[in-house]
Motif scaffolding. Sequence first.
Motif, PDB file in Angstrom:
ATOM      1  N   ILE A 159       0.866  -1.186   0.000  1.00  0.00           N
ATOM      2  CA  ILE A 159       0.000   0.000   0.000  1.00  0.00           C
ATOM      3  C   ILE A 159       0.899   1.231   0.000  1.00  0.00           C
ATOM      4  CG2 ILE A 159      -1.823   1.248   1.192  1.00  0.00           C
ATOM      5  CD1 ILE A 159      -2.715  -1.359   2.443  1.00  0.00           C
ATOM      6  N   LEU A 160       0.804   2.051  -1.041  1.00  0.00           N
ATOM      7  CA  LEU A 160       1.664   3.215  -1.212  1.00  0.00           C
ATOM      8  C   LEU A 160       0.915   4.486  -0.818  1.00  0.00           C
ATOM      9  CD1 LEU A 160       3.131   2.380  -4.742  1.00  0.00           C
ATOM     10  CD2 LEU A 160       3.939   1.585  -2.521  1.00  0.00           C
ATOM     11  N   LEU A 161       1.660   5.456  -0.368  1.00  0.00           N
ATOM     12  CA  LEU A 161       1.065   6.750  -0.025  1.00  0.00           C
ATOM     13  C   LEU A 161       0.853   7.607  -1.275  1.00  0.00           C
ATOM     14  CD1 LEU A 161       3.091   7.622   3.205  1.00  0.00           C
ATOM     15  CD2 LEU A 161       0.796   6.619   3.033  1.00  0.00           C
ATOM     16  N   ALA A 162       1.690   7.402  -2.302  1.00  0.00           N
ATOM     17  CA  ALA A 162       1.597   8.192  -3.534  1.00  0.00           C
ATOM     18  C   ALA A 162       1.752   7.262  -4.734  1.00  0.00           C
ATOM     19  CB  ALA A 162       2.678   9.269  -3.556  1.00  0.00           C
ATOM     20  N   PRO A 163       1.202   7.626  -5.894  1.00  0.00           N
ATOM     21  CA  PRO A 163       1.317   6.779  -7.093  1.00  0.00           C
ATOM     22  C   PRO A 163       2.782   6.603  -7.492  1.00  0.00           C
ATOM     23  CG  PRO A 163      -0.354   8.470  -7.401  1.00  0.00           C
ATOM     24  CD  PRO A 163       0.383   8.833  -6.152  1.00  0.00           C
ATOM     25  N   PRO A 164       3.186   5.411  -7.940  1.00  0.00           N
ATOM     26  CA  PRO A 164       4.577   5.197  -8.356  1.00  0.00           C
ATOM     27  C   PRO A 164       4.850   5.841  -9.708  1.00  0.00           C
ATOM     28  CG  PRO A 164       3.287   3.244  -8.792  1.00  0.00           C
ATOM     29  CD  PRO A 164       2.365   4.191  -8.074  1.00  0.00           C
ATOM     30  N   GLU A 165       6.099   6.195  -9.925  1.00  0.00           N
ATOM     31  CA  GLU A 165       6.501   6.766 -11.206  1.00  0.00           C
ATOM     32  C   GLU A 165       6.968   5.697 -12.185  1.00  0.00           C
ATOM     33  OE1 GLU A 165       9.458   9.676 -10.399  1.00  0.00           O
ATOM     34  OE2 GLU A 165       8.046  11.110  -9.487  1.00  0.00           O
ATOM     35  N   ARG A 166       7.277   4.519 -11.665  1.00  0.00           N
ATOM     36  CA  ARG A 166       7.704   3.441 -12.549  1.00  0.00           C
ATOM     37  C   ARG A 166       7.435   2.094 -11.888  1.00  0.00           C
ATOM     38  NH1 ARG A 166      14.299   3.249 -12.815  1.00  0.00           N
ATOM     39  NH2 ARG A 166      14.723   2.536 -10.696  1.00  0.00           N
ATOM     40  N   ILE A 167       7.401   1.067 -12.732  1.00  0.00           N
ATOM     41  CA  ILE A 167       7.288  -0.322 -12.279  1.00  0.00           C
ATOM     42  C   ILE A 167       8.602  -1.011 -12.633  1.00  0.00           C
ATOM     43  CG2 ILE A 167       6.013  -2.486 -12.471  1.00  0.00           C
ATOM     44  CD1 ILE A 167       4.326  -0.253 -11.353  1.00  0.00           C
ATOM     45  N   GLN A 168       9.200  -1.682 -11.663  1.00  0.00           N
ATOM     46  CA  GLN A 168      10.450  -2.390 -11.922  1.00  0.00           C
ATOM     47  C   GLN A 168      10.327  -3.822 -11.414  1.00  0.00           C
ATOM     48  OE1 GLN A 168      13.999  -0.377 -10.662  1.00  0.00           O
ATOM     49  NE2 GLN A 168      15.359  -1.800 -11.737  1.00  0.00           N
ATOM     50  N   LEU A 169      10.661  -4.777 -12.282  1.00  0.00           N
ATOM     51  CA  LEU A 169      10.583  -6.195 -11.951  1.00  0.00           C
ATOM     52  C   LEU A 169      11.959  -6.823 -12.086  1.00  0.00           C
ATOM     53  CD1 LEU A 169       7.348  -7.210 -13.935  1.00  0.00           C
ATOM     54  CD2 LEU A 169       7.518  -6.195 -11.654  1.00  0.00           C
ATOM     55  N   PRO A 217      -7.411   1.248 -10.844  1.00  0.00           N
ATOM     56  CA  PRO A 217      -8.567   0.717 -10.107  1.00  0.00           C
ATOM     57  C   PRO A 217      -9.835   0.633 -10.961  1.00  0.00           C
ATOM     58  CG  PRO A 217      -7.389   2.360  -8.803  1.00  0.00           C
ATOM     59  CD  PRO A 217      -6.814   2.419 -10.177  1.00  0.00           C
ATOM     60  N   ASP A 218      -9.920   1.491 -12.008  1.00  0.00           N
ATOM     61  CA  ASP A 218     -11.093   1.468 -12.882  1.00  0.00           C
ATOM     62  C   ASP A 218     -10.964   0.474 -14.027  1.00  0.00           C
ATOM     63  OD1 ASP A 218      -9.082   2.723 -14.238  1.00  0.00           O
ATOM     64  OD2 ASP A 218     -10.154   4.605 -14.606  1.00  0.00           O
ATOM     65  N   GLY A 219      -9.863  -0.286 -14.059  1.00  0.00           N
ATOM     66  CA  GLY A 219      -9.672  -1.283 -15.110  1.00  0.00           C
ATOM     67  C   GLY A 219      -9.054  -0.735 -16.369  1.00  0.00           C
ATOM     68  N   LYS A 220      -8.801   0.588 -16.439  1.00  0.00           N
ATOM     69  CA  LYS A 220      -8.197   1.178 -17.625  1.00  0.00           C
ATOM     70  C   LYS A 220      -6.682   1.121 -17.538  1.00  0.00           C
ATOM     71  CE  LYS A 220     -12.032   4.368 -18.503  1.00  0.00           C
ATOM     72  NZ  LYS A 220     -12.430   5.788 -18.666  1.00  0.00           N
ATOM     73  N   ARG A 221      -6.059   1.000 -18.697  1.00  0.00           N
ATOM     74  CA  ARG A 221      -4.597   0.894 -18.748  1.00  0.00           C
ATOM     75  C   ARG A 221      -3.955   2.227 -18.396  1.00  0.00           C
ATOM     76  NH1 ARG A 221      -1.084  -1.379 -23.892  1.00  0.00           N
ATOM     77  NH2 ARG A 221       0.986  -1.141 -22.952  1.00  0.00           N
ATOM     78  N   VAL A 222      -2.945   2.183 -17.543  1.00  0.00           N
ATOM     79  CA  VAL A 222      -2.189   3.376 -17.170  1.00  0.00           C
ATOM     80  C   VAL A 222      -1.132   3.623 -18.247  1.00  0.00           C
ATOM     81  CG1 VAL A 222      -0.693   4.433 -15.441  1.00  0.00           C
ATOM     82  CG2 VAL A 222      -2.566   2.932 -14.718  1.00  0.00           C
ATOM     83  N   GLU A 238       1.498   8.626 -16.536  1.00  0.00           N
ATOM     84  CA  GLU A 238       0.437   9.286 -15.787  1.00  0.00           C
ATOM     85  C   GLU A 238       0.324   8.656 -14.405  1.00  0.00           C
ATOM     86  OE1 GLU A 238      -3.532   8.660 -17.202  1.00  0.00           O
ATOM     87  OE2 GLU A 238      -3.055   6.684 -18.023  1.00  0.00           O
ATOM     88  N   LYS A 239      -0.258   9.395 -13.482  1.00  0.00           N
ATOM     89  CA  LYS A 239      -0.433   8.901 -12.129  1.00  0.00           C
ATOM     90  C   LYS A 239      -1.712   8.079 -12.038  1.00  0.00           C
ATOM     91  CE  LYS A 239       2.072  12.651  -9.829  1.00  0.00           C
ATOM     92  NZ  LYS A 239       1.992  13.706  -8.782  1.00  0.00           N
ATOM     93  N   SER A 240      -1.594   6.924 -11.398  1.00  0.00           N
ATOM     94  CA  SER A 240      -2.786   6.095 -11.222  1.00  0.00           C
ATOM     95  C   SER A 240      -3.677   6.686 -10.141  1.00  0.00           C
ATOM     96  CB  SER A 240      -2.376   4.669 -10.843  1.00  0.00           C
ATOM     97  OG  SER A 240      -1.640   4.681  -9.634  1.00  0.00           O
ATOM     98  N   LYS A 241      -4.956   6.375 -10.216  1.00  0.00           N
ATOM     99  CA  LYS A 241      -5.905   6.857  -9.229  1.00  0.00           C
ATOM    100  C   LYS A 241      -5.747   6.077  -7.920  1.00  0.00           C
ATOM    101  CE  LYS A 241      -9.267   8.030 -12.824  1.00  0.00           C
ATOM    102  NZ  LYS A 241     -10.624   7.765 -13.356  1.00  0.00           N
ATOM    103  N   ASN A 242      -6.291   6.618  -6.848  1.00  0.00           N
ATOM    104  CA  ASN A 242      -6.264   5.902  -5.578  1.00  0.00           C
ATOM    105  C   ASN A 242      -7.079   4.613  -5.684  1.00  0.00           C
ATOM    106  OD1 ASN A 242      -4.714   7.897  -4.533  1.00  0.00           O
ATOM    107  ND2 ASN A 242      -6.178   8.581  -2.979  1.00  0.00           N
ATOM    108  N   PHE A 274      -0.932  -3.874  -6.304  1.00  0.00           N
ATOM    109  CA  PHE A 274      -0.487  -2.951  -5.256  1.00  0.00           C
ATOM    110  C   PHE A 274      -1.562  -1.868  -5.150  1.00  0.00           C
ATOM    111  CE2 PHE A 274       1.167  -1.115  -9.154  1.00  0.00           C
ATOM    112  CZ  PHE A 274       0.914   0.240  -9.009  1.00  0.00           C
ATOM    113  N   SER A 275      -1.595  -1.184  -4.053  1.00  0.00           N
ATOM    114  CA  SER A 275      -2.648  -0.188  -3.830  1.00  0.00           C
ATOM    115  C   SER A 275      -2.039   1.188  -3.562  1.00  0.00           C
ATOM    116  CB  SER A 275      -3.537  -0.598  -2.646  1.00  0.00           C
ATOM    117  OG  SER A 275      -4.152  -1.856  -2.895  1.00  0.00           O
ATOM    118  N   VAL A 276      -2.758   2.218  -3.983  1.00  0.00           N
ATOM    119  CA  VAL A 276      -2.367   3.598  -3.726  1.00  0.00           C
ATOM    120  C   VAL A 276      -3.402   4.202  -2.778  1.00  0.00           C
ATOM    121  CG1 VAL A 276      -1.919   5.860  -4.721  1.00  0.00           C
ATOM    122  CG2 VAL A 276      -1.316   3.791  -6.006  1.00  0.00           C
ATOM    123  N   GLY A 277      -2.978   4.523  -1.572  1.00  0.00           N
ATOM    124  CA  GLY A 277      -3.875   5.126  -0.603  1.00  0.00           C
ATOM    125  C   GLY A 277      -4.793   4.144   0.089  1.00  0.00           C
TER     126      GLY A 277
END
Length: 556
Positions: A45-55, A73-78, A99-103, A126-129
């Motif tokens: 659970i993150l406090l702010a949206p991530p700027e990147r995904i790293q695996l 969260p709305d099912g749309k691609r970020v 772009e920043k993902s929604k909470n 993962f979750s934002v907020g």
Amino acid sequence: MGRLGTRLWKVLLGQACIVLFGVLAPAVAWAHAYLVKAAPAPNSILLAPPERIQLWFSEPVESQFAHIEVLGPDGKRVASGPLTVDPADGTSLVLLLKEKSKNGTCTVHWRVVSADGHPVEGNFVFSVGVVSAEPAAGKETAAGPSPLELVSRGLQWAALLTLPGLIGFWRVLARRKGSIVEPPAAAVRRVTAWTATAALATGLFRLPVETHIQGEVPFWGGAWNPAQWAALIGNSSFGAVFAGQIPLLLLLVLAAWRRNAGEGWLRPSRRGDLWLVPAFAALLPMALAGHARSGEVPALDVLLDMLHLGAAAWWIGGLAGMVVWWRAAGAAGGEWSAAVRAAGWGFAASLAILVLTGIRGVILHVPTVYSLTHTAWGKALVAKMAFVGGMAVLAVWHGLPLAGQLGEGRAARWKGRTLVAEWALGMLAVACVAVLTTSAPAETDPGPIHRIIAQKAGTAELWVEPNRAGLNRLSLELRDPSGRPLADLETVRAKVWIPDMPEMGETEVDLRPVGPGRYEASGSFLSMGGRWRIQIHGLTRNLEDVDWTADFPVGR
């Protein structure tokens, strides 16, 4: 040393040189790539949206054949930028988000292709907020290899595991020239040439198949695009396999279609024996691209895998040669016995090598009985062992002296028919090999774990289920030496880690008491597959420490 022993040592020496070349060749990424860790971490659970995904994966990966998608969260691609490999770490993929993902809860779907062409994919969240009540569903992951992949791999294995032994049987007949009736040279040329052609054709057919699988392009479309082939050969480990195997097979095809090739295969000469080298060498890329390369001792495991493949090829191909000899030469009675004496040593040695090297494979890839009976890989292995066992029974039958009981002609006819049956069982075993080489090993799904850990202060009984990377439920029962619940513990703590990856650190398991000496925990404390270690620590009311430690495999 007799002539038979000399021939056996020549074959084994040739295989040893081939394997040595493969072991000393520049290392590439082989076997299956699996997710090791991610940022953001799964279920975090993150406090702010991530700027990147790293695996991070268990082996280097190529971004050209990888894919990462983030759903909000709305099912749309970020929206995101291009997927790249971290310049400082070839095992890591980086996806910059535009772009920043929604909470709420976001879903990450990833897909990479292992060096043996097996796609590996998965989802995590993962979750934002806040955590969403119903996060977006990730893409369905493939349940297993496609029929196209199985058929193409099976046909390739059938040809590759026939050609060396077929040539080897002709060389055995050549060394016994005059004592065993020979099949017509035209039949020898025709069967050998078509087998070599089949090996080459199925190897070439793997190119569009792998382009379809790795590049995710339609088979009847982009998979036949030469530009896609060039990208695959130049940017994947499959390209190394392809580039090493095709020239050898082309050489064998040209040799097998020569006008006098049949006479040449049956002529005793050292030069003729040398054709066994490219025939066996064509198996080396398959050994290097298999699961053996990911073992704890890759050089040893590749060596044993190559010996396993070589033994299988000598037996199955030799049987094919004996079937051709029996049908074309009309052999009976004494001729049959002479052929069995000449070729039987090779089949017996093949069986011994298959058993010994197979035991190593089981130890390496089968951690539990569950993994043997509940995975496609394990079931294929059981079926393969059954077919090889049937071949061994028929091989013993073929060596029995039955001429006195049935008459020479009748005994030869019966044995000729069961010889075809032995070869057919070998082909069924090859079909199992196709499943084994296109499926994830049994170790990827060891199933629920139950361990009893004994120590002087008492025993700890541990259950972990489903025992896969991600959410798990852990149950623990502590008892004193008399079997009664250990109720005098002030505190009980547990932590888990991967001994071979100390950089990942340790993870605390949040145990909660559910009864006298009984504790439970649920959560994502097992973040990836592999061999984990758990340490259970208790502190008695007398301030004495009690520890239990155990290792266990975790599925991927």
